[in-house]
Design a protein around this motif. Structure first.
Motif, PDB file in Angstrom:
ATOM      1  N   LEU A 132      -0.882  11.789  17.706  1.00 60.66           N
ATOM      2  CA  LEU A 132       0.362  11.597  18.433  1.00 60.66           C
ATOM      3  C   LEU A 132       0.405  12.502  19.652  1.00 60.66           C
ATOM      4  N   PRO A 133       1.045  12.038  20.771  1.00 57.06           N
ATOM      5  CA  PRO A 133       1.122  12.862  21.995  1.00 57.06           C
ATOM      6  C   PRO A 133       2.204  13.953  21.869  1.00 57.06           C
ATOM      7  N   THR A 134       1.974  14.879  20.978  1.00 55.76           N
ATOM      8  CA  THR A 134       2.914  15.991  20.772  1.00 55.76           C
ATOM      9  C   THR A 134       2.257  17.291  21.201  1.00 55.76           C
ATOM     10  N   ASP A 135       3.126  18.322  21.383  1.00 52.58           N
ATOM     11  CA  ASP A 135       2.600  19.624  21.801  1.00 52.58           C
ATOM     12  C   ASP A 135       1.704  20.218  20.722  1.00 52.58           C
ATOM     13  N   THR A 136       2.172  20.167  19.484  1.00 54.42           N
ATOM     14  CA  THR A 136       1.350  20.635  18.366  1.00 54.42           C
ATOM     15  C   THR A 136       0.629  19.443  17.766  1.00 54.42           C
ATOM     16  N   PRO A 137      -0.604  19.610  17.310  1.00 56.17           N
ATOM     17  CA  PRO A 137      -1.346  18.467  16.764  1.00 56.17           C
ATOM     18  C   PRO A 137      -0.605  17.806  15.611  1.00 56.17           C
ATOM     19  N   GLU A 138      -0.456  16.505  15.715  1.00 57.83           N
ATOM     20  CA  GLU A 138       0.181  15.716  14.660  1.00 57.83           C
ATOM     21  C   GLU A 138      -0.473  14.343  14.653  1.00 57.83           C
ATOM     22  N   TYR A 139      -0.602  13.772  13.463  1.00 60.94           N
ATOM     23  CA  TYR A 139      -1.359  12.534  13.291  1.00 60.94           C
ATOM     24  C   TYR A 139      -0.513  11.524  12.540  1.00 60.94           C
ATOM     25  N   ALA A 140      -0.711  10.268  12.876  1.00 61.35           N
ATOM     26  CA  ALA A 140      -0.005   9.174  12.207  1.00 61.35           C
ATOM     27  C   ALA A 140      -1.036   8.238  11.596  1.00 61.35           C
ATOM     28  N   GLY A 141      -0.768   7.862  10.339  1.00 60.82           N
ATOM     29  CA  GLY A 141      -1.632   6.925   9.636  1.00 60.82           C
ATOM     30  C   GLY A 141      -0.888   5.651   9.314  1.00 60.82           C
ATOM     31  N   PHE A 142      -1.515   4.492   9.633  1.00 61.18           N
ATOM     32  CA  PHE A 142      -0.928   3.186   9.353  1.00 61.18           C
ATOM     33  C   PHE A 142      -1.723   2.591   8.199  1.00 61.18           C
ATOM     34  N   VAL A 143      -1.024   2.401   7.062  1.00 56.82           N
ATOM     35  CA  VAL A 143      -1.682   2.018   5.817  1.00 56.82           C
ATOM     36  C   VAL A 143      -1.187   0.639   5.412  1.00 56.82           C
ATOM     37  N   ARG A 144      -2.145  -0.251   5.046  1.00 59.00           N
ATOM     38  CA  ARG A 144      -1.789  -1.591   4.568  1.00 59.00           C
ATOM     39  C   ARG A 144      -2.515  -1.857   3.264  1.00 59.00           C
ATOM     40  N   ASP A 145      -1.746  -2.305   2.262  1.00 65.77           N
ATOM     41  CA  ASP A 145      -2.322  -2.655   0.963  1.00 65.77           C
ATOM     42  C   ASP A 145      -3.092  -3.966   1.109  1.00 65.77           C
ATOM     43  N   ILE A 146      -4.412  -3.935   0.866  1.00 67.23           N
ATOM     44  CA  ILE A 146      -5.250  -5.127   1.052  1.00 67.23           C
ATOM     45  C   ILE A 146      -5.826  -5.609  -0.273  1.00 67.23           C
ATOM     46  N   THR A 147      -5.084  -5.330  -1.371  1.00 67.68           N
ATOM     47  CA  THR A 147      -5.579  -5.770  -2.676  1.00 67.68           C
ATOM     48  C   THR A 147      -5.721  -7.288  -2.720  1.00 67.68           C
ATOM     49  N   GLU A 148      -4.655  -7.988  -2.334  1.00 62.95           N
ATOM     50  CA  GLU A 148      -4.701  -9.454  -2.358  1.00 62.95           C
ATOM     51  C   GLU A 148      -5.712  -9.981  -1.345  1.00 62.95           C
ATOM     52  N   ARG A 149      -5.798  -9.333  -0.173  1.00 59.82           N
ATOM     53  CA  ARG A 149      -6.758  -9.795   0.825  1.00 59.82           C
ATOM     54  C   ARG A 149      -8.186  -9.643   0.331  1.00 59.82           C
ATOM     55  N   ARG A 150      -8.457  -8.510  -0.385  1.00 56.34           N
ATOM     56  CA  ARG A 150      -9.809  -8.318  -0.930  1.00 56.34           C
ATOM     57  C   ARG A 150     -10.156  -9.425  -1.923  1.00 56.34           C
ATOM     58  N   ALA A 151      -9.172  -9.786  -2.756  1.00 59.88           N
ATOM     59  CA  ALA A 151      -9.435 -10.855  -3.718  1.00 59.88           C
ATOM     60  C   ALA A 151      -9.699 -12.170  -2.997  1.00 59.88           C
ATOM     61  N   ALA A 152      -8.873 -12.452  -1.937  1.00 64.41           N
ATOM     62  CA  ALA A 152      -9.095 -13.689  -1.184  1.00 64.41           C
ATOM     63  C   ALA A 152     -10.433 -13.660  -0.463  1.00 64.41           C
ATOM     64  N   GLU A 153     -10.794 -12.492   0.076  1.00 66.76           N
ATOM     65  CA  GLU A 153     -12.084 -12.385   0.760  1.00 66.76           C
ATOM     66  C   GLU A 153     -13.232 -12.587  -0.208  1.00 66.76           C
ATOM     67  N   ALA A 154     -13.061 -12.082  -1.435  1.00 68.67           N
ATOM     68  CA  ALA A 154     -14.119 -12.268  -2.426  1.00 68.67           C
ATOM     69  C   ALA A 154     -14.294 -13.746  -2.740  1.00 68.67           C
TER      70      ALA A 154
END
Length: 941
Positions: A560-582
């Motif tokens: 993130l563009p902050t003065d002190t280092p800070e990080y953002a994580g975008f998390v998506r549950d892909i359990t169903e997608r993994r099953a469909a991909e399989a």
């Protein structure tokens, strides 16, 4: 001393030559007419020769009529034959007395005289006898020989007359050309003398006129040059007088030789008083002339004591002195000062930047002004009333002598900058308008910064709303890995509340235990300024829920563009997608396997009509490469495909969407192509696929079937036609015993040929149907097999031509002896049939030294075969000899090949035109015992 010839001597010689030439032409003309007369007299003899030829033709015709009369009605009454015979004998007498007879060549004359003697000796009794037809045939042959000789002689006479006529024509043409040449020569001599006299007179007159014209042109050029020089001088003076910069020219002594009006205005003195004065007295000390050209900024003194900044450019003159240009820098200096003050105001970034910008403009213009937007005065400088400012803002004109108006577009709406001077003041200029526009741009930027700050505040609020409403988990943490934000989607995915997660360590909350050490090292590397391997990447990693259950997630981490280092994580549950991909991977693997191993070719086209995939079978069928096909449009793909094809002509019309291609590269194949759309199921067409099926074998079978039926019908119809016709002739007519026997022998031969053809067809059909199951295979000695076959299939009078060569110690051959005899017998029969000039036939048997194969070859010295004939030799009903002079059905070699296939072997053929042929039968040999006896290696059949 040599005397000079008189002027008329050459003319007299030319006239003498002309008279001599006319005399020669007259003599040649008389000779040509005499020659032509003699040659044309030969035409008179042509009529007698033509009449003589007609008498020979009548003799031939009468002999032929009498022969037809005798042959057509053997029992004709004697009285009916007397008149034709008398006519024939009279015409024979006429022919024998013709004067042309002595000029016919000797052999034909003797044949003709013999026919005449035979005709004179004939009687009516002879015509009623059995040899009458032969006697009349001999008479007619002799008459025809005489007629042919007469025709040849007539042709030679006509050719000679034609040559004489052509020669006479050429002679007369040459005579006409000679006469025309002579007359033309005399006329040209007269004309040439007249032209010479006229030419001399014309040249003298032309030379005098040319000299006069040259003098006049020279005078005109001089006048034009003087005029051009004066115009250039006047133009240069006008340009220097009109220059805005000061210009002067000094002599070698440093005094002014020329001063333009602009320089006089700059120094405040008349131009006339400056000429002749020293440069230093008027302009002060100038920079030293260190080179051909010097440029420097100098201060120009005026009589009133004021000074003007100028740019001086001095150029040294070749004859001494300088040419100099002075440019007034007052306006640029003043503009530079304005800009400097303007940049200082904008650089400070004061809260009331708009008011300070208006103050700068007011000082620059020495006039009050205001910034009006939406009917409201936003800022004002100087004593300009509100009513006057609003009135000026509503005016349509941007600039008048006492007012200045500029539009300013800001996020809050379009405004107007207005300034007003007293009517008696200096009018506004275009430079003032440009400067005010620059101030308007700074006002626009200031308003844009305010709008940006407002949007930033709104964006922060919007981001918070997005984070709260995002379907993906959004988790922020500091450089130590402490969670600072945990949105509702993260609460739902990980089963923890936001209050519970804030302030906790990230690895203890959602990262599996086995990956926590690596996560700690990554945070430490980031805190030390090292590269972040996961920043900006979309990764698939395992995560852990509150109950300890691991599940797959898709993670993206950004700083993130902050003065002190800070990080953002975008998390998506892909359990169903993994099953469909399989499931999709499993299905895709199945389809890819079918696509790649299918023997049929597939080409898929995307929605844009471009090739997106081809399978290996299509590449093998067409000899193309995958790289050159991918991305091609359908039209380009068709051109590539057509370059490897020729137009196919299918037996039946294919259904719509199906066509047949005849591929010739890399190998000749017949492909059936089908087009089908690829539908997504909801009516959306994703593209289409082309399906290519190799139907070469089916096409060959179809062609072979059609060819076999056509050829078999022809081969069966030929003997049946003879049998039917001759049988009908025997049933409907009474023929003599000799003719009857001849017809019966023909019927017998054709019936035998028909039986042989049917037998070979039945053998082929039986072998193909049974696939060799009725063969009686036994281990046989090779030499007796070959010798028995040679004795059975070689005519007794031809056996001296056959040589048998069998190598010793050959193994016993597992073979059906009857079928072996049939196969080798067919090959021997062809060797004799296709060797009409004779020659030896060699039968050779030997063992392959490298493989368990036994070879039996038959070599002849016959007519041989071409490459195309060799290629088709084993086809059914194919015969290398298309003339019909060599008997056969065209089934022999095809039957041999079928017999060899049933033995597990094959028949091969090598041949060259005119050098004979070699047919080799190759049999596989198992570990069979050797022959128990040895014989002579080579002997005759």
């Amino acid at each position: 001393m040599t005397g000079t010839p008189a002027p008329g001597a050459p003319r007299e010689r030319r006239w003498s030559v002309s008279l001599l030439l006319l005399s020669v032409v007259l003599v040649v003309t008389l000779g040509a007419f005499a020659f032509t007369f003699v040659r044309l007299n030969r035409v008179a003899g042509l009529s007698s020769v033509s009449i003589t030829g007609w008498s020979y033709a009548e003799f031939v015709r009468q002999a032929a009529e009498l022969r037809v009369l005798v042959a057509g009605a053997p029992a004709t009454d004697a009285a009916d034959l007397e008149v034709p015979l008398a006519v024939l004998q009279s015409k024979a007498t006429v022919v024998s007395g013709e004067p042309l007879l002595d000029r016919i060549d000797q052999a034909r004359r003797e044949r003709l005289l013999g026919a005449v003697e035979q005709a004179q000796a004939l009687t009516v009794a002879d015509l009623r006898g059995p040899g009458a037809a032969r006697q009349l045939s001999a008479i007619m042959d002799g008459a025809q020989e005489g007629y042919a000789g007469a025709v040849d002689l007539l042709g030679r006479e006509r050719s000679g007359i034609a040559r004489d006529l052509r020669l006479a024509e050429v002679t007369l043409a040459a005579l006409a050309a000679l006469l025309a040449l002579t007359i033309t020569t005399v006329i040209l001599q007269v004309q040439a003398r007249a032209r010479r006299d006229l030419h001399l007179e014309t040249e003298r007159r032309t030379e005098s006129e040319r000299a006069r014209a040259a003098l006049e042109r020279t005078a005109q050029d001089l006048r034009a040059a003087e005029g051009a020089l004066q115009r250039e001088r006047d133009f240069a003076v006008q340009v220097m007088e009109a220059m805005g910069e000061g210009l002067y020219v000094t002599g070698a002594d440093g005094t002014f030789e020329y001063v333009n009006p602009a320089l006089a205005r700059m120094v405040g003195q008349p131009a006339g008083t400056l000429v002749g004065r020293a440069e230093s007295d008027v302009l002060g000390e100038q920079p030293a002339q260190g080179g051909a050209r010097v440029t420097a900024e100098v201060s120009l003194r005026r009589p009133d004591g004021a000074s003007t900044p100028t740019l001086l450019t001095r150029v040294a003159r070749g004859a001494g002195g300088v040419t100099a240009v002075l440019t007034d820098l007052s306006a640029p200096k003043e503009a530079e000062a304005r800009l400097r003050e303007l940049y200082e105001v904008t650089a400070r970034g004061a809260p009331d930047t708009r008011h300070e910008l208006l103050e700068v403009a007011s000082r620059t213009f020495r006039a009050p002004g205001a910034f009006v937007r939406g009917g409201v005065i936003v800022a004002r400088a100087g004593p300009l009333s509100e009513g006057r400012a609003l009135e000026l803002a509503a005016q349509p004109h941007d600039r008048t002598p006492d007012t200045l108006r500029v539009a300013v577009r800001t996020p809050g709406g379009t405004g107007t900058l207005v300034f007003c001077r007293a009517a008696t003041g200096q009018p506004f200029t275009a430079a003032d308008e440009d400067f005010l526009r620059l101030i308007g741009q700074w006002l626009e930027q200031d308003a844009a910064r305010e709008e940006t700050a407002r949007q930033l505040r709104r964006s922060e609020e919007l981001n918070k709303a997005v984070i709260r409403s995002s379907l993906d988990a959004i988790i922020t943490c500091d450089e130590r890995g402490v969670i600072t934000e945990f949105n509702p989607a993260a609460e739902q995915i990980f089963g923890r509340s936001r209050a519970e997660a804030l302030g906790e360590s990230l690895d203890a909350m959602i990262i599996p235990e086995r990956m926590r050490a690596a996560h700690g090292l990554s945070l430490q590397r980031l805190s030390e300024g090292g590269p972040g391997r996961i920043l900006g990447q979309r990764l698939e990693l395992p995560a852990v829920r509150r109950d300890g259950q691991e599940f797959p997630v898709e993670l993206s981490v950004v700083r993130l563009p902050t003065d002190t280092p800070e990080y953002a994580g975008f998390v998506r549950d892909i359990t169903e997608r993994r099953a469909a991909e399989a499931r999709l991977h499993h299905r895709t693997t199945q389809l890819d396997s079918v696509f790649n191993v299918s023997p049929d070719g597939f080409v898929t086209f995307g929605g844009q009509g471009q090739v997106v995939e081809v399978n290996p079978a299509f590449l093998a069928l067409t000899g193309t490469r995958r790289e050159e096909l991918l991305g091609l449009s359908e039209a380009q793909f068709e051109r590539v495909l057509q370059s490897r094809c020729e137009v196919a002509r299918p037996a039946s019309r294919p259904p719509p969407g199906v066509d047949v291609l005849q591929v010739v590269r890399p190998a000749r194949r017949v492909l059936k192509r089908t087009r089908r759309p690829m539908d997504a199921g909801d009516g959306v067409v994703l593209g289409h696929v082309m399906y290519f099926r190799d139907i070469t074998h089916e096409a060959e079978i179809s062609n072979m079937k059609s060819e076999f039926m056509s050829t078999a019908a022809h081969e069966l119809r030929t003997p049946m036609t003879s049998i039917y016709g001759f049988t009908e002739l025997l049933l409907t007519r009474e023929l003599d015993p000799e003719t009857t026997r001849d017809l019966l022998e023909t019927i017998y031969r054709q019936a035998g040929q028909l039986i042989l053809l049917l037998t070979e067809l039945l053998d082929l059909a039986r072998i193909e149907a049974r696939a060799g199951q009725d063969f009686r295979i036994a281990h046989e000695a090779v030499r007796p097999l070959i010798e028995n076959t040679v004795r059975a299939f070689t005519p007794p009078h031809e056996r001296s031509r056959v040589w048998v060569q069998v190598e010793p110690n050959l193994p016993l051959l597992p073979v059906d002896a009857t079928k072996f005899n049939q196969a080798l017998g067919n090959v021997l029969s062809n060797a004799f049939k296709y060797s009409p000039q004779g020659g030896e036939v060699l039968v050779h048997a030997w063992m392959d030294p490298l493989h368990p194969l036994l070879h039996v070859s038959v070599t002849d010295q016959g007519i041989g075969m071409t490459a195309e004939q060799r290629h088709r030799a084993f086809e059914r009903f194919y015969r290398a000899d298309s003339s019909g002079s060599i008997p056969g059905t065209g089934l022999g070699l095809s039957l041999v090949q079928e017999i060899m296939h049933c033995h597990g072997g094959r028949a091969t053929l090598s041949s060259e035109p005119g050098q004979g042929s070699v047919v080799t039968l190759t049999f596989p040999v198992n570990s069979a015992p050797l022959e128990s006896h040895a014989q002579e290696n080579t002997d005759r059949g």
